[in-house]
Design an enzyme around this catalytic site. Sequence first.
Site, mmCIF file in Angstrom:
data_model
loop_
_atom_site.group_PDB
_atom_site.id
_atom_site.type_symbol
_atom_site.label_atom_id
_atom_site.label_comp_id
_atom_site.label_asym_id
_atom_site.label_seq_id
_atom_site.Cartn_x
_atom_site.Cartn_y
_atom_site.Cartn_z
ATOM 1 N N ARG A 1 43.031 32.248 35.777
ATOM 2 C CA ARG A 1 41.921 31.413 36.277
ATOM 3 C C ARG A 1 41.430 30.505 35.147
ATOM 4 O O ARG A 1 41.154 30.982 34.049
ATOM 5 C CB ARG A 1 40.796 32.339 36.734
ATOM 6 C CG ARG A 1 39.657 31.671 37.412
ATOM 7 C CD ARG A 1 38.561 32.676 37.732
ATOM 8 N NE ARG A 1 38.877 33.539 38.861
ATOM 9 C CZ ARG A 1 38.189 34.658 39.150
ATOM 10 N NH1 ARG A 1 37.179 35.030 38.393
ATOM 11 N NH2 ARG A 1 38.511 35.390 40.197
ATOM 12 N N ARG B 1 30.598 33.071 33.334
ATOM 13 C CA ARG B 1 31.783 32.549 34.038
ATOM 14 C C ARG B 1 31.721 31.024 34.178
ATOM 15 O O ARG B 1 30.797 30.378 33.696
ATOM 16 C CB ARG B 1 31.846 33.188 35.424
ATOM 17 C CG ARG B 1 31.950 34.711 35.408
ATOM 18 C CD ARG B 1 33.308 35.139 34.931
ATOM 19 N NE ARG B 1 33.496 36.577 35.036
ATOM 20 C CZ ARG B 1 33.995 37.212 36.108
ATOM 21 N NH1 ARG B 1 34.299 36.548 37.200
ATOM 22 N NH2 ARG B 1 34.173 38.519 36.084
ATOM 23 N N LYS C 1 29.580 40.554 34.746
ATOM 24 C CA LYS C 1 29.781 39.110 34.856
ATOM 25 C C LYS C 1 28.442 38.388 35.001
ATOM 26 O O LYS C 1 27.450 38.972 35.480
ATOM 27 C CB LYS C 1 30.683 38.797 36.045
ATOM 28 C CG LYS C 1 30.141 39.327 37.353
ATOM 29 C CD LYS C 1 31.014 38.963 38.550
ATOM 30 C CE LYS C 1 32.296 39.730 38.624
ATOM 31 N NZ LYS C 1 32.999 39.608 39.917
ATOM 32 N N LYS D 1 26.794 34.471 36.230
ATOM 33 C CA LYS D 1 27.186 33.202 36.866
ATOM 34 C C LYS D 1 26.030 32.205 36.881
ATOM 35 O O LYS D 1 24.907 32.573 37.230
ATOM 36 C CB LYS D 1 27.647 33.467 38.298
ATOM 37 C CG LYS D 1 28.876 34.367 38.345
ATOM 38 C CD LYS D 1 29.341 34.612 39.746
ATOM 39 C CE LYS D 1 30.653 35.383 39.738
ATOM 40 N NZ LYS D 1 31.131 35.661 41.105
ATOM 41 N N CYS E 1 37.978 34.038 51.185
ATOM 42 C CA CYS E 1 38.432 34.458 49.855
ATOM 43 C C CYS E 1 39.940 34.722 49.892
ATOM 44 O O CYS E 1 40.552 34.734 50.958
ATOM 45 C CB CYS E 1 37.699 35.726 49.439
ATOM 46 S SG CYS E 1 38.221 37.162 50.389
ATOM 47 N N CYS F 1 44.794 40.506 45.997
ATOM 48 C CA CYS F 1 43.551 41.134 45.568
ATOM 49 C C CYS F 1 43.623 42.648 45.763
ATOM 50 O O CYS F 1 43.785 43.136 46.880
ATOM 51 C CB CYS F 1 42.369 40.576 46.355
ATOM 52 S SG CYS F 1 40.843 41.391 45.845
ATOM 53 N N CYS G 1 33.318 37.259 47.630
ATOM 54 C CA CYS G 1 33.915 36.129 46.903
ATOM 55 C C CYS G 1 33.905 34.839 47.716
ATOM 56 O O CYS G 1 33.850 33.751 47.160
ATOM 57 C CB CYS G 1 35.336 36.471 46.467
ATOM 58 S SG CYS G 1 35.409 37.941 45.432
HETATM 59 FE FE1 SRM Z 1 35.339 37.408 43.207
HETATM 60 C C1 SRM Z 1 36.415 40.409 42.088
HETATM 61 C C2 SRM Z 1 38.504 36.412 43.703
HETATM 62 C C3 SRM Z 1 34.236 34.254 43.612
HETATM 63 C C4 SRM Z 1 32.175 38.611 43.672
HETATM 64 N N1 SRM Z 1 37.151 38.257 42.888
HETATM 65 C C5 SRM Z 1 37.377 39.497 42.381
HETATM 66 C C6 SRM Z 1 38.869 39.706 42.101
HETATM 67 C C7 SRM Z 1 39.143 39.292 40.693
HETATM 68 C C8 SRM Z 1 39.409 41.112 42.395
HETATM 69 C C9 SRM Z 1 39.472 42.067 41.232
HETATM 70 O O1 SRM Z 1 38.415 42.395 40.636
HETATM 71 O O2 SRM Z 1 40.562 42.491 40.893
HETATM 72 C C10 SRM Z 1 39.463 38.696 43.127
HETATM 73 C C11 SRM Z 1 40.854 38.147 42.804
HETATM 74 C C12 SRM Z 1 41.606 37.823 44.069
HETATM 75 C C13 SRM Z 1 42.853 37.093 43.807
HETATM 76 O O3 SRM Z 1 43.929 37.655 44.087
HETATM 77 O O4 SRM Z 1 42.815 35.963 43.341
HETATM 78 C C14 SRM Z 1 38.333 37.698 43.241
HETATM 79 N N2 SRM Z 1 36.229 35.644 43.465
HETATM 80 C C15 SRM Z 1 37.546 35.436 43.735
HETATM 81 C C16 SRM Z 1 37.823 34.000 44.109
HETATM 82 C C17 SRM Z 1 39.171 33.497 43.622
HETATM 83 C C18 SRM Z 1 37.713 33.867 45.639
HETATM 84 C C19 SRM Z 1 38.282 32.599 46.229
HETATM 85 O O5 SRM Z 1 39.057 32.728 47.168
HETATM 86 O O6 SRM Z 1 37.939 31.500 45.778
HETATM 87 C C20 SRM Z 1 36.603 33.327 43.471
HETATM 88 C C21 SRM Z 1 36.836 32.910 42.051
HETATM 89 C C22 SRM Z 1 35.641 32.263 41.460
HETATM 90 C C23 SRM Z 1 35.861 31.671 40.095
HETATM 91 O O7 SRM Z 1 36.536 30.665 40.015
HETATM 92 O O8 SRM Z 1 35.300 32.218 39.127
HETATM 93 C C24 SRM Z 1 35.588 34.462 43.501
HETATM 94 N N3 SRM Z 1 33.509 36.555 43.501
HETATM 95 C C25 SRM Z 1 33.285 35.240 43.774
HETATM 96 C C26 SRM Z 1 31.964 35.060 44.301
HETATM 97 C C27 SRM Z 1 31.375 33.759 44.814
HETATM 98 C C28 SRM Z 1 30.581 33.017 43.805
HETATM 99 O O9 SRM Z 1 30.543 33.374 42.620
HETATM 100 O O10 SRM Z 1 29.967 32.043 44.206
HETATM 101 C C29 SRM Z 1 31.378 36.324 44.344
HETATM 102 C C30 SRM Z 1 29.987 36.663 44.934
HETATM 103 C C31 SRM Z 1 28.879 36.219 44.076
HETATM 104 C C32 SRM Z 1 28.540 37.277 43.093
HETATM 105 O O11 SRM Z 1 29.148 37.304 42.021
HETATM 106 O O12 SRM Z 1 27.702 38.139 43.413
HETATM 107 C C33 SRM Z 1 32.359 37.249 43.816
HETATM 108 N N4 SRM Z 1 34.440 39.181 42.874
HETATM 109 C C34 SRM Z 1 33.136 39.486 43.181
HETATM 110 C C35 SRM Z 1 32.915 40.889 42.921
HETATM 111 C C36 SRM Z 1 31.582 41.665 43.108
HETATM 112 C C37 SRM Z 1 30.725 41.568 41.903
HETATM 113 C C38 SRM Z 1 29.541 42.495 41.961
HETATM 114 O O13 SRM Z 1 28.422 42.062 41.668
HETATM 115 O O14 SRM Z 1 29.735 43.679 42.282
HETATM 116 C C39 SRM Z 1 34.149 41.412 42.476
HETATM 117 C C40 SRM Z 1 34.444 42.866 42.070
HETATM 118 C C41 SRM Z 1 33.908 43.218 40.729
HETATM 119 O O15 SRM Z 1 33.478 42.375 39.941
HETATM 120 O O16 SRM Z 1 33.893 44.417 40.462
HETATM 121 C C42 SRM Z 1 35.079 40.319 42.469
HETATM 122 FE FE1 SF4 Z 2 38.027 38.919 48.900
HETATM 123 FE FE2 SF4 Z 2 36.838 39.219 46.593
HETATM 124 FE FE3 SF4 Z 2 36.976 41.293 48.237
HETATM 125 FE FE4 SF4 Z 2 39.154 40.439 47.015
HETATM 126 S S1 SF4 Z 2 37.325 41.271 45.998
HETATM 127 S S2 SF4 Z 2 38.957 40.892 49.205
HETATM 128 S S3 SF4 Z 2 38.863 38.237 46.927
HETATM 129 S S4 SF4 Z 2 35.852 39.417 48.626
#
Ligand code: SRM
Ligand code: SF4
Length: 557
Positions: free
Chosen positions: A73, A142, A206, A208, A429, A435, A478
């Site tokens: 990323r 981030r 993280k 943001k 997402c 994922c 996400c």
């Molecule tokens: Fe996310 C984890 C994809 C935006 C909340 N997110 C992941 C992971 C890395 C899975 C993992 O931990 O192994 C996913 C990878 C999937 C893949 O195969 O690519 C993933 N997140 C994404 C993306 C690519 C979704 C998309 O289709 O665009 C977004 C990448 C953003 C970027 O460029 O940095 C993405 N993730 C978000 C958002 C939306 C936002 O930030 O506006 C959120 C919700 C907002 C927030 O942070 O509360 C988000 N992702 C999470 C979480 C839950 C965090 C938490 O507070 O518990 C995880 C899991 C974790 O961190 O443990 C996670």
């Molecule tokens: Fe979708 Fe994020 Fe859940 Fe993976 S961790 S299934 S990208 S919402």
Amino acid sequence: MSEKLPLLERVKVEGNALRGTIAESIKDELTNSMREEDTLLMKFHGMYQQDDRDRREERAKKKLERLYSFMIRLRMPGGILTSEQWIALNNIAGKDSTNELKVTTRQTIQLHGVLKSRLKPTHQVFNSVHLDTIAACGDDNRNVTCSPNPVQSPLHEEIFSYAGKISKMLKPKTRAYYEIFLDEEKIVDKKLEEDPLYRDSYLPRKFKIGICIPPNNDIDVLGNDLGLIAIVENDQLLGFNFAIGGGLAFTFGNPDTYARLATEIGFVPAGEKTFKAIYEVVTVQRDHGDRVDRKQARLKYTVDKMGIENFKAAVEERMGFAFEESKRFVFTEREDYYGWQQDFKGDWFYTVFAENGRVMDTEQVSLKTALQKIAGTGKVNFRCTVNQKVIISDVKPGDKKEINDILEEFKIIEHTDNASLLRKNAMACVALPTCPLALAESQRYLPSLLTKIDSLLSKHALQNEKIITRMTGCPNGCGRSSVSEIGFIGTGLGKYNLNLGGDHEGYRLNKLYKESLNEAEILNELDGLFSQFKKDRINKESFGDFTFRKLFNNNKD
Ligand code: SRM
Ligand code: SF4
């Protein structure tokens, strides 16, 4: 005490400024995976080890190791890329990844499927075009998002420049990335990478930051740990309202976890004071965030546990001045402007419909080839939106015809114009197959579901409604489904919670309406709700406000 800390907290402190044994793990030719602790440290350098979940069973039967590869990323504050950078990414995608550029919900680009042996060469190409992946993941700040659309305000450039400056201010100081991936000489004087912000344990989780320019809340500013709302008066940027504690994830069965929108705590004038205030919000979270329970470590929980006023007071004490009273602003929309738009300077921008951010060539449309040809002119920049779309930007009036001809040649204009309003305002997402946390499909499934929902909308003559619809494959959020008017949250293969009642502008979270529905059940529910909406809507009430009033508002009529 350290016994109670999760593995990652220990790995951060003991990892030699995020180096661990990453270099050795990469060289290990016996496996395509990395040592466990290195996979954790890799995130700070913008990479996740993944495997193809579609092929797990088949490989297990053959007693083969999982099909490991990496998702990379980029760090792209504000989501901007030059033509040269676009070409470089396009070429890597063709050679070393899945031939797809994935625009994310935080305005950057991911490549999937990069093999361990190709990581270093890939970073070297990034570096040659001044790109990197530092802190794109991990317990740090981030990618900083910012409304990407220059038609938004004559001050867009000035506001936009904050994204880059914040990203730079909060970038980790370690030289690990440069040593491991770019063969920079090993650092001898460790003082050179001392990091007063992150020290040796980085942040608890993280972090943001997003910047929006009202009246468009296109970046979902309140979903960020720290949301900055630009306040413009008489064509001058006065400063920013600060909103803290946004975060959209929760865990099924854990009532201590919840989605939360950021709370406004006050206004800070533009310039040095803004940077100081941002920095100290981060340090208060660094020092007060939960380091034992990662499920309670995000800023939203710190804020709720300390109390908003105490958190604010702690920031004020560190920054040495007080927040001023928040200034008035209003959000009237939350969207990307598709097609051609002209900015205040007279330059042109074309927003392309790229479904769920997937820039690839399909049987229907050769989007990747078209954008590569446009990049080849060297006459444009590219801006990723926070809704996973691409803007071909900064087109000089004299170059517009050439770019338009390419868009016509590849039928991109037709493709964009033909997408329904529902589809244009939807996102999903990644989820399966990469994922590891996905419980259900998301980006591979939403397109076909939308076709069916579109038919229902037409049946009720509602096809001209802009209803914000979002899907995620699990409750991590996400695709920001909890701030949508129709939100789907995957609970198991083929099953989704249906959330309703979020507003159109992003001020209000939606709520759970029905649990674990299959497709037929989803369509049946929506059919009934659309029919009621058509009959009982008041004036121009949005679908989100209608469902909120009818289903969740105690004073409902
Ligand atoms: Fe996310 C984890 C994809 C935006 C909340 N997110 C992941 C992971 C890395 C899975 C993992 O931990 O192994 C996913 C990878 C999937 C893949 O195969 O690519 C993933 N997140 C994404 C993306 C690519 C979704 C998309 O289709 O665009 C977004 C990448 C953003 C970027 O460029 O940095 C993405 N993730 C978000 C958002 C939306 C936002 O930030 O506006 C959120 C919700 C907002 C927030 O942070 O509360 C988000 N992702 C999470 C979480 C839950 C965090 C938490 O507070 O518990 C995880 C899991 C974790 O961190 O443990 C996670
Ligand atoms: Fe979708 Fe994020 Fe859940 Fe993976 S961790 S299934 S990208 S919402």
